[in-house]
Design an enzyme around this catalytic site. Structure first.
Site, PDB file in Angstrom:
ATOM      1  N   LYS A  13       0.836  -1.214   0.000  1.00  0.00           N
ATOM      2  CA  LYS A  13       0.000   0.000   0.000  1.00  0.00           C
ATOM      3  C   LYS A  13       0.872   1.267   0.000  1.00  0.00           C
ATOM      4  O   LYS A  13       0.648   2.170  -0.786  1.00  0.00           O
ATOM      5  CB  LYS A  13      -0.937   0.017   1.229  1.00  0.00           C
ATOM      6  N   ARG A  88     -10.282  -0.280   8.272  1.00  0.00           N
ATOM      7  CA  ARG A  88      -9.812  -1.652   8.521  1.00  0.00           C
ATOM      8  C   ARG A  88     -10.838  -2.498   9.232  1.00  0.00           C
ATOM      9  O   ARG A  88     -10.554  -3.659   9.570  1.00  0.00           O
ATOM     10  CB  ARG A  88      -8.574  -1.633   9.415  1.00  0.00           C
ATOM     11  N   ARG A 122      11.778  -5.117   5.310  1.00  0.00           N
ATOM     12  CA  ARG A 122      11.494  -3.722   4.941  1.00  0.00           C
ATOM     13  C   ARG A 122      12.377  -2.747   5.714  1.00  0.00           C
ATOM     14  O   ARG A 122      12.646  -2.931   6.892  1.00  0.00           O
ATOM     15  CB  ARG A 122      10.028  -3.391   5.241  1.00  0.00           C
ATOM     16  N   ARG A 153      11.023  -0.804  11.164  1.00  0.00           N
ATOM     17  CA  ARG A 153       9.889  -0.545  12.065  1.00  0.00           C
ATOM     18  C   ARG A 153       9.849  -1.575  13.180  1.00  0.00           C
ATOM     19  O   ARG A 153      10.132  -2.752  12.961  1.00  0.00           O
ATOM     20  CB  ARG A 153       8.574  -0.589  11.263  1.00  0.00           C
ATOM     21  N   ARG A 164      -0.383  -9.225  13.096  1.00  0.00           N
ATOM     22  CA  ARG A 164      -1.007  -8.273  12.153  1.00  0.00           C
ATOM     23  C   ARG A 164      -1.715  -9.012  11.029  1.00  0.00           C
ATOM     24  O   ARG A 164      -2.798  -8.602  10.592  1.00  0.00           O
ATOM     25  CB  ARG A 164       0.075  -7.345  11.578  1.00  0.00           C
TER      26      ARG A 164
HETATM   27  P1  AP5 Z   1       4.815  -1.552   1.889  1.00  0.00           P
HETATM   28  O1  AP5 Z   1       4.431  -0.785   0.663  1.00  0.00           O
HETATM   29  O2  AP5 Z   1       5.545  -0.820   2.951  1.00  0.00           O
HETATM   30  O3  AP5 Z   1       3.531  -2.346   2.453  1.00  0.00           O
HETATM   31  P2  AP5 Z   1       2.225  -1.828   3.171  1.00  0.00           P
HETATM   32  O4  AP5 Z   1       1.079  -2.537   2.557  1.00  0.00           O
HETATM   33  O5  AP5 Z   1       2.188  -0.327   3.178  1.00  0.00           O
HETATM   34  O6  AP5 Z   1       2.507  -2.429   4.597  1.00  0.00           O
HETATM   35  P3  AP5 Z   1       2.340  -1.812   6.044  1.00  0.00           P
HETATM   36  O7  AP5 Z   1       3.114  -2.709   6.972  1.00  0.00           O
HETATM   37  O8  AP5 Z   1       2.721  -0.366   6.084  1.00  0.00           O
HETATM   38  O9  AP5 Z   1       0.856  -1.985   6.263  1.00  0.00           O
HETATM   39  P4  AP5 Z   1       0.162  -2.120   7.583  1.00  0.00           P
HETATM   40  O10 AP5 Z   1      -1.217  -2.012   7.088  1.00  0.00           O
HETATM   41  O11 AP5 Z   1       0.475  -3.282   8.409  1.00  0.00           O
HETATM   42  O12 AP5 Z   1       0.792  -0.907   8.443  1.00  0.00           O
HETATM   43  P5  AP5 Z   1       0.269   0.529   8.813  1.00  0.00           P
HETATM   44  O13 AP5 Z   1       1.423   1.422   8.910  1.00  0.00           O
HETATM   45  O14 AP5 Z   1      -0.889   0.930   7.962  1.00  0.00           O
HETATM   46  O15 AP5 Z   1       5.687  -2.803   1.411  1.00  0.00           O
HETATM   47  C1  AP5 Z   1       6.207  -3.726   2.358  1.00  0.00           C
HETATM   48  C2  AP5 Z   1       7.557  -4.250   1.853  1.00  0.00           C
HETATM   49  O16 AP5 Z   1       7.375  -4.972   0.623  1.00  0.00           O
HETATM   50  C3  AP5 Z   1       8.575  -3.143   1.536  1.00  0.00           C
HETATM   51  O17 AP5 Z   1       9.840  -3.624   1.895  1.00  0.00           O
HETATM   52  C4  AP5 Z   1       8.471  -2.945   0.020  1.00  0.00           C
HETATM   53  O18 AP5 Z   1       9.672  -2.492  -0.536  1.00  0.00           O
HETATM   54  C5  AP5 Z   1       8.105  -4.360  -0.448  1.00  0.00           C
HETATM   55  N1  AP5 Z   1       7.200  -4.355  -1.604  1.00  0.00           N
HETATM   56  C6  AP5 Z   1       6.088  -3.592  -1.768  1.00  0.00           C
HETATM   57  N2  AP5 Z   1       5.494  -3.878  -2.937  1.00  0.00           N
HETATM   58  C7  AP5 Z   1       6.232  -4.872  -3.509  1.00  0.00           C
HETATM   59  C8  AP5 Z   1       6.124  -5.607  -4.732  1.00  0.00           C
HETATM   60  N3  AP5 Z   1       5.112  -5.382  -5.601  1.00  0.00           N
HETATM   61  N4  AP5 Z   1       7.043  -6.558  -4.994  1.00  0.00           N
HETATM   62  C9  AP5 Z   1       8.053  -6.793  -4.132  1.00  0.00           C
HETATM   63  N5  AP5 Z   1       8.238  -6.124  -2.957  1.00  0.00           N
HETATM   64  C10 AP5 Z   1       7.327  -5.179  -2.668  1.00  0.00           C
HETATM   65  O19 AP5 Z   1      -0.343   0.261  10.273  1.00  0.00           O
HETATM   66  C11 AP5 Z   1       0.499  -0.058  11.364  1.00  0.00           C
HETATM   67  C12 AP5 Z   1      -0.344  -0.273  12.601  1.00  0.00           C
HETATM   68  O20 AP5 Z   1      -1.085   0.935  12.915  1.00  0.00           O
HETATM   69  C13 AP5 Z   1      -1.428  -1.356  12.496  1.00  0.00           C
HETATM   70  O21 AP5 Z   1      -0.901  -2.641  12.774  1.00  0.00           O
HETATM   71  C14 AP5 Z   1      -2.430  -0.884  13.547  1.00  0.00           C
HETATM   72  O22 AP5 Z   1      -2.007  -1.231  14.841  1.00  0.00           O
HETATM   73  C15 AP5 Z   1      -2.379   0.630  13.420  1.00  0.00           C
HETATM   74  N6  AP5 Z   1      -3.397   1.127  12.485  1.00  0.00           N
HETATM   75  C16 AP5 Z   1      -3.177   1.712  11.276  1.00  0.00           C
HETATM   76  N7  AP5 Z   1      -4.344   2.012  10.666  1.00  0.00           N
HETATM   77  C17 AP5 Z   1      -5.322   1.609  11.507  1.00  0.00           C
HETATM   78  C18 AP5 Z   1      -6.746   1.620  11.422  1.00  0.00           C
HETATM   79  N8  AP5 Z   1      -7.399   2.084  10.348  1.00  0.00           N
HETATM   80  N9  AP5 Z   1      -7.445   1.124  12.483  1.00  0.00           N
HETATM   81  C19 AP5 Z   1      -6.816   0.656  13.568  1.00  0.00           C
HETATM   82  N10 AP5 Z   1      -5.480   0.586  13.692  1.00  0.00           N
HETATM   83  C20 AP5 Z   1      -4.728   1.071  12.671  1.00  0.00           C
END
Ligand code: AP5
Length: 210
Positions: A13, A88, A122, A153, A164
């Site tokens: 994402k 989510r 990552r 992270r 997660r």
């Molecule tokens: P990346 O693009 O960083 O993946 P992502 O989908 O953004 O993953 P996140 O870990 O950021 O998502 P998340 O939803 O767990 O975390 P968030 O910060 O939102 O890619 C990941 C890796 O893969 C990278 O190394 C990249 O280079 C590689 N990659 C990407 N695309 C690729 C491809 N096509 N091919 C190969 N490699 C690739 O949330 C964190 C925490 O915050 C949650 O756990 C929760 O506790 C809280 N939180 C956030 N939002 C909410 C909500 N709405 N409600 C409640 N709690 C929330």
């Protein structure tokens, strides 16, 4: 354009969001980034969020919805926005439907066996938030966009990642059906390269923009 990026942790994402921002200039609203900023600044929201994020659990809906509702009222969202990581849960999706008209939900569909490796490898830029993977860094320790230092992270460790992924399956995956029923889902294969993912999404966004 009012769009949502949906997908499991590690689906890509943030990686896709960065390319969409460059091309379409939409404000990028990532609830994960907002929480991490609050944690860094030790705000009351940050203290609450940390206790959930460190365990791989979701921050309570009341806290999260309030943040997003306030953010969407700002001037820069008048002509569109891109939500990343929100909603989510069903309750978050219903709350969002009450305040705005979502046009498109991009669901990044990835083979689950890839996610653990993607997240544990990552590295993220401390300054601009750009995501990298160690397999593509060739040993670099700084961001190729802004020169910032890269870090891992705290929630990108095997135990927290597993939690997660479990939370995603139980609470977030049902949103695919929620938005399919509304006719808003666009599925993209996220198991290919970031460039391929963006190309497919750009075709769809260009059609939407016309
Ligand atoms: P990346 O693009 O960083 O993946 P992502 O989908 O953004 O993953 P996140 O870990 O950021 O998502 P998340 O939803 O767990 O975390 P968030 O910060 O939102 O890619 C990941 C890796 O893969 C990278 O190394 C990249 O280079 C590689 N990659 C990407 N695309 C690729 C491809 N096509 N091919 C190969 N490699 C690739 O949330 C964190 C925490 O915050 C949650 O756990 C929760 O506790 C809280 N939180 C956030 N939002 C909410 C909500 N709405 N409600 C409640 N709690 C929330």
């Amino acid at each position: 354009m009012n769009i949502i990026l949906l997908g499991a942790p590690g689906a890509g994402k943030g990686t896709l969001a960065s390319k969409i921002v460059d091309e379409y200039k939409l404000p990028h609203i990532s609830t994960g980034d907002i929480f991490r900023e609050n944690i860094k600044n030790q705000t009351p929201i940050g203290v609450v969020a940390k206790s959930y994020i460190d365990k791989g659990q979701l921050v309570p809906d009341e806290v999260t919805c309030q943040i997003v509702e306030e953010r969407l009222t700002r001037e820069d969202c008048k002509n569109g926005y891109m939500l990343d990581g929100f909603p989510r849960t069903n309750a978050q999706a219903e709350a969002l439907d009450k305040i705005t008209n979502v046009e498109l939900v991009i669901n990044i569909d990835v083979d689950f066996s890839l996610l653990m490796g993607r997240l544990c490898g990552r590295r993220v830029c401390k300054d601009c938030g750009e995501s990298y993977h160690i397999t593509r860094l060739n040993g670099a320790t700084t961001c190729s966009r802004c020169g910032g230092e890269l870090y891992q992270r705290k929630d990108d460790n095997p135990e927290t990642v597993q939690s997660r992924l479990d939370v995603y399956n139980a609470q977030t995956a049902p949103l695919i059906e929620y938005y399919t029923k509304q006719g808003k889902i666009f599925n993209v294969n996220g198991s290919t390269t970031p460039e391929d993912v963006f190309e497919k999404v750009a075709e769809k966004l260009n059609a939407l923009r016309k």
